[in-house]
Design a protein around this motif. Structure first.
Motif, PDB file in Angstrom:
ATOM      1  N   ASN A   6       0.873  -1.174   0.000  1.00 48.04           N
ATOM      2  CA  ASN A   6       0.000   0.000   0.000  1.00 48.04           C
ATOM      3  C   ASN A   6       0.918   1.235   0.000  1.00 48.04           C
ATOM      4  O   ASN A   6       1.582   1.520   0.997  1.00 48.04           O
ATOM      5  N   ASN A   8       0.381   4.371   0.180  1.00 48.32           N
ATOM      6  CA  ASN A   8       0.002   5.371   1.183  1.00 48.32           C
ATOM      7  C   ASN A   8       0.610   5.010   2.550  1.00 48.32           C
ATOM      8  O   ASN A   8       1.228   5.843   3.231  1.00 48.32           O
ATOM      9  N   ASP A  95      -7.185   2.476   8.297  1.00 47.96           N
ATOM     10  CA  ASP A  95      -7.168   3.313   7.096  1.00 47.96           C
ATOM     11  C   ASP A  95      -8.391   4.221   7.115  1.00 47.96           C
ATOM     12  O   ASP A  95      -9.529   3.731   7.178  1.00 47.96           O
ATOM     13  N   SER A  97      -9.973   5.602   4.974  1.00 51.23           N
ATOM     14  CA  SER A  97     -10.985   5.401   3.932  1.00 51.23           C
ATOM     15  C   SER A  97     -11.768   4.105   4.135  1.00 51.23           C
ATOM     16  O   SER A  97     -12.701   3.818   3.393  1.00 51.23           O
ATOM     17  N   LYS A  98     -11.412   3.350   5.181  1.00 51.76           N
ATOM     18  CA  LYS A  98     -12.081   2.056   5.411  1.00 51.76           C
ATOM     19  C   LYS A  98     -11.937   1.693   6.888  1.00 51.76           C
ATOM     20  O   LYS A  98     -11.090   0.897   7.265  1.00 51.76           O
ATOM     21  N   PRO A 120      -6.005   8.243   0.436  1.00 52.41           N
ATOM     22  CA  PRO A 120      -6.641   8.275  -0.885  1.00 52.41           C
ATOM     23  C   PRO A 120      -8.157   8.141  -0.751  1.00 52.41           C
ATOM     24  O   PRO A 120      -8.659   7.901   0.341  1.00 52.41           O
ATOM     25  N   LYS A 121      -8.863   8.289  -1.823  1.00 54.49           N
ATOM     26  CA  LYS A 121     -10.330   8.135  -1.864  1.00 54.49           C
ATOM     27  C   LYS A 121     -11.046   9.108  -0.915  1.00 54.49           C
ATOM     28  O   LYS A 121     -11.671   8.700   0.079  1.00 54.49           O
ATOM     29  N   PHE A 123     -13.772  10.808  -1.008  1.00 58.67           N
ATOM     30  CA  PHE A 123     -15.219  10.661  -0.768  1.00 58.67           C
ATOM     31  C   PHE A 123     -15.483   9.540   0.241  1.00 58.67           C
ATOM     32  O   PHE A 123     -16.368   9.662   1.094  1.00 58.67           O
ATOM     33  N   ASP A 124     -14.696   8.462   0.166  1.00 58.76           N
ATOM     34  CA  ASP A 124     -14.840   7.368   1.140  1.00 58.76           C
ATOM     35  C   ASP A 124     -14.434   7.855   2.533  1.00 58.76           C
ATOM     36  O   ASP A 124     -15.049   7.501   3.541  1.00 58.76           O
ATOM     37  N   LYS A 127     -17.223   9.864   4.027  1.00 58.70           N
ATOM     38  CA  LYS A 127     -18.321   8.945   4.426  1.00 58.70           C
ATOM     39  C   LYS A 127     -17.985   8.226   5.722  1.00 58.70           C
ATOM     40  O   LYS A 127     -18.824   8.101   6.613  1.00 58.70           O
ATOM     41  N   GLU A 128     -16.745   7.768   5.836  1.00 50.76           N
ATOM     42  CA  GLU A 128     -16.345   7.038   7.038  1.00 50.76           C
ATOM     43  C   GLU A 128     -16.337   7.954   8.261  1.00 50.76           C
ATOM     44  O   GLU A 128     -16.780   7.554   9.341  1.00 50.76           O
ATOM     45  N   ARG A 185     -17.540  16.709  -0.744  1.00 50.03           N
ATOM     46  CA  ARG A 185     -17.271  15.409  -0.103  1.00 50.03           C
ATOM     47  C   ARG A 185     -18.221  15.142   1.063  1.00 50.03           C
ATOM     48  O   ARG A 185     -18.736  14.039   1.203  1.00 50.03           O
TER      49      ARG A 185
END
Ligand SMILES: C[S@@+](CC[C@H](N)C(=O)[O-])C[C@H]1O[C@@H](n2cnc3c(N)ncnc32)[C@H](O)[C@@H]1O
Length: 272
Positions: A6, A8, A95, A97-98, A120-121, A123-124, A127-128, A185
């Motif tokens: 990864n 990142n 992470d 984003s998750k 990264p990501k 928008f995710d 949301k998170e 976002r």
């Protein structure tokens, strides 16, 4: 088979961000003092590093979880929590984003100071952050502003002139410093735009040495600057990069015998 690396995570585990974080402690503490943290508040610090903001939040008797993608920084954070005798502060790998390990609506306050912006990501990430905040809770982000004349925006800008172009589809972390992107976002995550507010704010880097020695710290320990120097060395341009950074650090320095450099950022507050 090994999981693919990864990039990142590799970027932030590459150096030792604790060396830079050590110069940001006063500002981290001052920011946390302004957030109205009270005893028992459930706080998530996302992209927490070794706890520049998580640790002072825990000292105010909040229950604090620090999440960071870099294993070495999580370990450093847990060491600092133990040194300070703080049992209400835990650091874990994750992470932005998750955040699968964190349940919905589990925090009163989500802080991310120059942290989630680097995931990264985007928008995710938004949301998170919204998902793990309880209704009535808050998200506070600190994001560097693209092309701003002060320190970190300029370090990243200068560095990008030496590094190869990013892969296609890469979204620059600096886009988190633009209000319209932040609104897009968080509204994408279901937050009405009137619940998103912005204010300019300042972090001051205090380093006990000359500005050129502070540049050396970035060169040796700050992942993005380490990568820029590696790329510059391959092209025979490392001396030029060092010179550009020293000029920048000298021009921004407000200290006398030591280095003190204020840097402007965008403080984002989201009422969930
Ligand atoms: C500039 S440092 C700031 C650390 C800390 N918030 C502070 O103010 O000292 C950026 C931090 O974001 C973390 N980070 C980068 N990408 C991340 C991701 N996808 N998820 C969680 N943390 C991440 C890095 O490991 C690093 O600790």
């Amino acid at each position: 088979m090994n999981a693919p690396a990864n990039p990142n995570k590799a970027l932030w585990e590459k150096g030792d961000f604790t060396r830079i974080a050590a110069t940001m402690r006063e500002s981290g503490e001052a920011l946390v003092q302004r957030l109205g943290i009270t005893k028992g508040l459930k706080v998530l610090d996302l992209g927490c590093g070794d706890g520049t903001t998580a640790l002072p939040a825990a000292k105010l008797d909040a229950h604090v979880v620090g999440v960071d993608i870099a294993k070495n920084l999580v370990e450093a954070g847990n060491r600092r929590a133990a040194e300070h005798g703080l049992t209400n502060l835990q650091f874990q790998e994750g992470d932005a984003s998750k955040l699968e390990q964190l349940p919905d609506k589990s925090f009163d306050l989500v802080i991310s100071i120059f942290g989630a912006m680097f995931a990264p990501k985007p928008f995710d990430v938004a949301k998170e952050m919204v998902r793990v905040t309880r209704p009535g809770g808050r998200i506070v982000m600190g994001n560097w502003i693209p092309n701003h004349p002060t320190l970190v925006a300029q370090i990243l800008k200068i560095s990008s002139n030496y590094t190869p172009p990013p892969p296609e589809g890469f979204v620059s972390p600096m886009t988190w410093g633009v209000e319209s992107n932040v609104i897009e976002r968080f509204t994408g995550a279901g937050v009405p735009p009137e619940q998103i507010s912005f204010a300019p704010d300042t972090f001051t880097f205090n380093f006990p040495g000359a500005p050129s020695a502070f540049v050396d710290e970035f060169r040796k320990y700050y992942g993005p600057t380490m990568n820029a120097f590696e790329a510059a060395e391959k092209k025979g341009q490392a001396v030029q990069l060092q010179k550009e950074l020293e000029e920048l650090f000298n021009s921004q320095n407000k200290g006398q015998d030591t280095t003190s450099i204020p840097a402007t950022f965008l403080r984002v507050t989201v009422a969930v």
